[in-house]
Design a protein around this motif. Structure first.
Motif, PDB file in Angstrom:
ATOM      1  N   HIS A  25       0.847  -1.183   0.000  1.00 53.05           N
ATOM      2  CA  HIS A  25       0.000   0.000   0.000  1.00 53.05           C
ATOM      3  C   HIS A  25       0.890   1.242   0.000  1.00 53.05           C
ATOM      4  CE1 HIS A  25       0.699  -0.746   4.278  1.00 53.05           C
ATOM      5  NE2 HIS A  25       0.410   0.530   4.494  1.00 53.05           N
TER       6      HIS A  25
ATOM      7  N   TYR B 213       1.716   3.969   1.875  1.00 54.08           N
ATOM      8  CA  TYR B 213       2.667   4.338   2.912  1.00 54.08           C
ATOM      9  C   TYR B 213       3.840   3.372   2.928  1.00 54.08           C
ATOM     10  CZ  TYR B 213       4.513   5.448   7.506  1.00 54.08           C
ATOM     11  OH  TYR B 213       5.351   5.782   8.536  1.00 54.08           O
TER      12      TYR B 213
ATOM     13  N   VAL C 204       6.345   4.239   0.188  1.00 57.68           N
ATOM     14  CA  VAL C 204       7.210   5.369   0.525  1.00 57.68           C
ATOM     15  C   VAL C 204       8.297   4.911   1.480  1.00 57.68           C
ATOM     16  CG1 VAL C 204       7.299   7.576   1.716  1.00 57.68           C
ATOM     17  CG2 VAL C 204       5.421   7.087   0.157  1.00 57.68           C
ATOM     18  N   LYS C 205       7.852   4.182   2.502  1.00 52.94           N
ATOM     19  CA  LYS C 205       8.831   3.731   3.494  1.00 52.94           C
ATOM     20  C   LYS C 205       9.894   2.864   2.840  1.00 52.94           C
ATOM     21  CE  LYS C 205       6.908   1.796   7.095  1.00 52.94           C
ATOM     22  NZ  LYS C 205       6.404   1.438   8.444  1.00 52.94           N
TER      23      LYS C 205
ATOM     24  N   SER D  71      -5.328  -1.926  -8.099  1.00 50.67           N
ATOM     25  CA  SER D  71      -5.475  -1.748  -6.656  1.00 50.67           C
ATOM     26  C   SER D  71      -6.490  -2.761  -6.157  1.00 50.67           C
ATOM     27  CB  SER D  71      -5.915  -0.322  -6.335  1.00 50.67           C
ATOM     28  OG  SER D  71      -7.277  -0.148  -6.603  1.00 50.67           O
TER      29      SER D  71
ATOM     30  N   SER E 115      -3.381  -3.332   6.086  1.00 51.65           N
ATOM     31  CA  SER E 115      -2.032  -2.813   6.271  1.00 51.65           C
ATOM     32  C   SER E 115      -1.331  -3.577   7.380  1.00 51.65           C
ATOM     33  CB  SER E 115      -2.104  -1.337   6.644  1.00 51.65           C
ATOM     34  OG  SER E 115      -2.577  -1.216   7.976  1.00 51.65           O
TER      35      SER E 115
ATOM     36  N   LYS F 205      -0.554  -2.553  10.166  1.00 54.82           N
ATOM     37  CA  LYS F 205      -1.185  -2.265  11.449  1.00 54.82           C
ATOM     38  C   LYS F 205      -2.609  -2.832  11.513  1.00 54.82           C
ATOM     39  CE  LYS F 205       1.782   0.896  13.267  1.00 54.82           C
ATOM     40  NZ  LYS F 205       2.693   1.064  12.169  1.00 54.82           N
TER      41      LYS F 205
ATOM     42  N   ARG G 122      -5.087  -2.155   9.407  1.00 45.99           N
ATOM     43  CA  ARG G 122      -6.163  -1.306   8.916  1.00 45.99           C
ATOM     44  C   ARG G 122      -6.566  -1.739   7.504  1.00 45.99           C
ATOM     45  NH1 ARG G 122      -6.487   3.748  10.916  1.00 45.99           N
ATOM     46  NH2 ARG G 122      -5.138   4.247  12.667  1.00 45.99           N
TER      47      ARG G 122
ATOM     48  N   THR H 157      -7.023  -1.118   3.752  1.00 44.15           N
ATOM     49  CA  THR H 157      -6.406  -0.115   2.869  1.00 44.15           C
ATOM     50  C   THR H 157      -6.382  -0.629   1.437  1.00 44.15           C
ATOM     51  OG1 THR H 157      -4.459   1.229   2.553  1.00 44.15           O
ATOM     52  CG2 THR H 157      -4.081  -1.016   3.287  1.00 44.15           C
ATOM     53  N   ARG H 158      -5.839   0.191   0.524  1.00 44.48           N
ATOM     54  CA  ARG H 158      -5.702  -0.218  -0.876  1.00 44.48           C
ATOM     55  C   ARG H 158      -4.302  -0.771  -1.083  1.00 44.48           C
ATOM     56  NH1 ARG H 158     -10.588  -0.521  -2.266  1.00 44.48           N
ATOM     57  NH2 ARG H 158      -9.855  -0.882  -4.382  1.00 44.48           N
TER      58      ARG H 158
ATOM     59  N   TYR I   4      -1.500  -2.054  -3.824  1.00 42.09           N
ATOM     60  CA  TYR I   4      -1.205  -1.925  -5.260  1.00 42.09           C
ATOM     61  C   TYR I   4      -0.416  -3.133  -5.729  1.00 42.09           C
ATOM     62  CZ  TYR I   4      -2.853   2.747  -4.448  1.00 42.09           C
ATOM     63  OH  TYR I   4      -3.634   3.803  -4.105  1.00 42.09           O
TER      64      TYR I   4
END
Lengths: 114, 874
Positions: free
Chosen positions: A29, A31, A34-35, A67, A72, A74, A76, A78-79, A81
């Protein structure tokens, strides 16, 4: 367009290439992407986090990524990819053209030194 | 299809995007909190590192949109709400633009009809006429015999050619013969023109010689546009012709009433004029080089129809037929563009003022992440909406304008080629559309760029610093005002120059008395009165009979028309005079000419009747001729050599026996215009018309009172009693001719220029008014404070009007300088003197007085501001 974040990285398409490459390792996903890029590049490449999303939307539109609803780290919703076969082909093209460009630049720089 | 589907799946894509971003931020905040940050700090950092969420969402959404169009739709919706919100502004802007564009489209319709697409003929731009030049600058028309033409037609540089022969014939078989203008055209001539018949068919090489094709106006006037006319018979000079068809309205080649086939003749006395079309890609020069040698060979066969040592020169038919109006039309286009520019400036002023009022809105948009480009696009959409609405209204105005122009042109058939069709057609509409867009950008771009530069800080400042408006805006206003003043001065100067010229022409000393004077053209039957003596006696017989009619004071014969028409220009030389060579206008007339027109004989005498009948080599000259060749000596008894005074006789032209080029001067007569009213009077030599007699002449008649219809009819009947087949052409009064020929043209031009100038002045004044009122409303608080502190009212008025009026002065000065600088162009393209000091003083007075008037209301507004109210208003 000077303050348009997606043009702040190294060259046009670099961000796309990095996203595609990261997604080849595993579906992620936003975030996490990016990480991942920050970690792998040892924070050498500063990317504005937000600029990821327009780029992702473009790739969704081109059909390079898909998508899917997911969860996630955590826990949650989420989407997530996922790289598509078309995305894979695109990445290969990008890499080969990048290699050529990089080789070209290296040669020019090498001759400049001597 | 993917595009289609994407529109429907878009909503969920947008939601996914927002969700992803939201999730991203929350996850990051949680990470940061886990690293030990407070939640507030973490939220701040996460948001900072992420960037502008709204902007990124929008950027992400744009990927899915076909964004230019969707933005446009949004902009249009917004622009529509904006314009609907301020109807006064909208009406003012749309009306201004509509007038500007309406005028522009009207003039463009004329330009398109006359300059761009004047002819309906196939590839008319490549159609040429051929002129032959000897050493003098006066051209000869190329004419050739039948066999020569057939050979000429085959030249590889040509894409077709026609031979034609124009003359007046009598339409007989009715109560009184009527004169009609006929053209004998090559049998394959209609294929050359490539315009299909409106009714029936055109003639072709297979038809016999006795067929005719009618022109549209002749069909309407003579046959009341009846469609059963095809196949009927008409009679020309007592010969029957079968009517094959009717031509469309725009086919008006040489203004003929009807067309009959030309039979080629080898007789060197029966030569015909030639028009040709060049092949694609053949330059004039190449064609001239190819045609030259062939004509040189022809000249050896028929030396009489070619001047010695000639050169060929091609003239394109649009030059030939549009010629003198081109410059005027270009100048009118420029003026009307200036007018539109003024309208644009006015709307720009309004938009600038409005942009100022919308600073807060723009600043807010920018703060929310709108790019400047996006704001400019949106503001431009608003001005485009205005200009397109204005354009649509402008086209409606142009419809009225075109009707007005056509109405003006009814009495001026010679002003434009008869083929020109001034109408609101597709090209004019396209022009209007392009113009609307162009205008929208032109009037909107500057205000949009200025307004888009606003930022939040400045917008916030504006509330507390509302003094004299922003410096930049103020400068823009000043520049626009100065520009408007300059253009207004230019427009007024053009109008003033044409008005002055018109008044000069209307009060010009004509040198003859045009009241109660009529002229008619008479053409004798082809082949009738074939000998010189017979013909001049026939003409004289008609003249005498008419002179004796009750109600007629005198009658005269002239080859040319009445002044200001010209005779034949030709080179002359004067043995032994101070200035030995030059050009003169040869007028062939009889002895009654001067008496009938009331042209004074200043020196010497007029011919006797015997001298005219014998074609004596005696001439009278005008004062211009005397000034040119004998400024200090007495010309009486001197000799003048008319270098083309001898022409070879042919079927139509009979020449007096024993004619030569030497004429002895026996008298000097007063000047009359002979090159058109607006041109300088050229030297003229009057010789007996009997020296060279065509098969036609002009009968000029002075009547005792107003020439009544009854009298005109009696004249026709009287001619009929002398020769039953003799038609009398249109009888034109000198007053009508002057009106139609020169004055009408000047009036047409003058009214257009004046209308533009007045509209321009109106725009200028309203621009000034807008700026000053705007300044007053903007500075109300400041002015209120000043008044409260004891400022004099007149000081306040000065404060408000000073900079605008200074701008007007500066603009006026620039306009004046431009006018003086550009007057050369004006003079070359039309008549009148745009640097005339008297006229310029009037123009300046008008501009300054109007500026004063435009300032009165805003100044009053400022002077009577109530300080209490002004301060409370904030």
């Amino acid at each position: 367009m000077g303050n348009n974040p997606e043009f702040r990285d190294l060259f046009p398409g670099a961000l796309e290439m990095m996203i595609l490459h990261s997604l080849r390792l595993k579906p992620m996903h936003g975030y996490a992407l990016v990480k991942h890029i920050k970690q792998v590049s040892d924070n050498l490449l500063q990317i504005e986090e937000g600029s990821l999303y327009p780029a992702l939307q473009r790739m969704l539109k081109e059909g390079w990524v898909q998508s899917k609803p997911g969860v996630s780290a955590k826990g949650r919703p989420t989407r997530i990819y996922v790289l598509t076969p078309a995305g894979r082909r695109r990445l290969e093209q990008e890499i080969s053209s990048f290699d050529k460009m990089f080789a070209g630049i290296t040669r020019v720089l090498a001759t400049a030194k001597t | 299809m993917r595009w289609f589907k994407s529109i429907f799946s878009r909503r969920s894509q947008y939601d996914d995007l927002s969700l992803s971003i939201q999730e991203h931020l929350e996850e990051k905040i949680e990470d940061l909190v886990e690293e030990g940050m407070s939640r507030a700090e973490a939220t701040n950092l996460a948001r900072r590192e992420f960037g502008n969420v709204t902007l990124i969402e929008e950027r992400g959404r744009e990927v899915w949109q076909w964004s230019p169009l969707e933005n446009l739709a949004a902009d249009l919706r917004f622009a529509w709400r904006q314009t609907a919100k301020s109807p006064r502004f909208t009406i003012a802007a749309v009306a201004t633009l509509a007038i500007g564009m309406g005028a522009q489209a009207t003039i463009y319709s004329v330009v398109h009809a006359v300059l761009i697409d004047p002819f309906p003929y196939l590839d008319a731009l490549r159609m040429v006429h051929l002129h032959l030049y000897d050493k003098t600058p006066i051209p000869f028309d190329l004419a050739m015999t039948g066999p020569q033409f057939l050979e000429f037609q085959k030249l590889p540089v040509l894409d077709g050619a026609i031979a034609e022969d124009l003359f007046g014939r009598a339409l007989t078989g009715e109560e009184l013969p009527e004169q009609v203008q006929t053209a004998r055209l090559s049998p394959d001539g209609f294929a050359f023109f490539g315009v299909p018949a409106l009714l029936g068919r055109e003639f072709g090489p297979g038809d016999n010689a006795h067929v005719a094709v009618l022109s549209y106006p002749f069909w309407k006037a003579h046959y009341a546009a009846r469609s059963d006319i095809v196949g009927k018979t008409l009679q020309l000079d007592h010969e029957n012709y079968t009517i094959l068809g009717v031509l469309p309205q725009r086919f008006a080649w040489m203004g003929s009433d009807l067309y009959t086939p030309l039979s080629y003749s080898a007789d060197p006395h029966r030569i015909a004029n030639v028009y040709a079309r060049l092949k694609v890609g053949v330059s004039d020069r190449t064609a001239e080089e190819a045609i030259g040698p062939m004509l040189a060979a022809f000249a050896k066969q028929t030396p009489d129809s070619f001047p010695p040592n000639f050169k060929v020169h091609l003239v394109h038919i649009n030059e030939l037929l549009v010629g003198r109006m081109r410059g005027v039309l270009i100048l009118l286009s420029i003026s009307v563009s200036f007018l539109l520019l003024l309208a644009c400036a006015n709307v720009a002023i309004l938009l600038l003022a409005r942009g100022e009022a919308r600073q807060a809105e723009i600043a807010l948009r920018k703060a929310l992440g709108a790019r400047p480009g996006r704001i400019v696009t949106q503001l431009l959409t608003e001005s485009l909406l205005l200009s397109i609405t204005g354009g649509i209204c402008g086209v409606l105005l142009a419809l009225a304008g075109i009707r007005l122009v056509r109405h003006f042109l009814v009495p001026l058939p010679g002003l434009f080629p008869p083929e020109a069709n001034i109408a609101l057609n597709l090209p004019v509409l396209l022009f209007g559309a392009v113009l609307s867009v162009f205008t929208g950008v032109a009037c909107g771009i500057w205000p949009a760029l200025r307004t888009a530069r606003t930022d939040l800080r400045r917008a916030a400042d504006a509330g507390s610093h509302k003094l004299a408006g922003r410096k930049g805006t103020h400068n823009s206003h000043i520049a626009l005002l100065a520009g408007q003043a300059a253009i207004t001065v230019l427009l007024l100067a053009c109008s003033g120059a044409t008005l002055q010229k018109l008044s000069q022409l209307m009060h010009a000393n004509l040198g003859y008395d045009p009241h109660h004077l009529i002229s008619a053209n008479l053409v004798s039957l082809e082949g009738g009165h074939p000998t010189w003596g017979d013909r001049i006696h026939y003409f004289e017989q008609i003249r005498q009979a008419i002179a004796l009619e009750p109600g007629v004071m005198s009658a005269a014969i002239a080859q040319a028309g009445m002044p200001p028409s010209s005779g034949s220009r030709m080179p002359v030389s004067v043995p032994g005079a101070d200035s030995v060579g030059g050009e003169a206008d040869q007028q062939r007339v009889d002895l009654n000419y001067f008496r009938t027109l009331k042209i004074p004989v200043l020196q010497g005498r007029v011919w006797s009747s015997t001298e005219v009948m014998n074609a004596a080599h005696l001439a009278l000259i005008n004062q211009a001729m005397q000034r040119r060749f004998w400024p200090h000596t007495d010309p009486i008894g001197k000799t003048v050599v008319m270098n083309r005074g001898v022409v070879p006789a042919n079927v139509w032209t009979l020449v007096a026996p024993g004619i030569d080029q030497h004429f002895q001067i026996i008298g000097v007569v007063g000047d009359t215009p002979n090159q058109g009213l607006e041109e300088q009077i050229a030297p003229s030599v009057f010789v007996p018309y009997t020296a060279i007699t065509y098969d036609w002449f002009n009968l000029i008649v002075r009547t005792e009172g107003e020439p009544t219809a009854a009298l005109l009819h009696r004249i026709k009947e009287r001619v009929h009693t002398i020769d039953a087949g003799q038609a009398v052409g249109d009888m034109v009064t000198a007053d009508d001719m002057l009106e139609g020929d020169s004055l009408g043209r000047e009036k047409f031009i003058t009214s257009l220029f004046t209308a533009f100038a007045l509209l321009g002045l109106m725009f200028g004044v309203s621009g000034l008014y807008c700026i000053e009122s705007y300044l007053v409303t903007q500075r109300t608080r400041e002015l209120g404070v000043r008044i409260a502190l004891g400022a004099q009212r007149q000081h306040i008025v000065r404060l408000v009007t000073r900079s605008s009026l200074l701008a007007v002065f500066a603009g006026t000065a620039i306009g004046l300088a431009l006018d003086l600088g550009l007057s050369g162009i004006f003079v070359r393209w039309t008549s009148g003197n745009p640097r005339d000091p008297g006229m310029l003083v009037v123009v300046l007075a008008v501009v300054l007085a109007s500026a004063g008037l435009g300032s009165i209301v805003p100044a009053q507004l400022a002077a009577w501001i109530d300080p209490m109210e002004a301060l409370r208003a904030e």
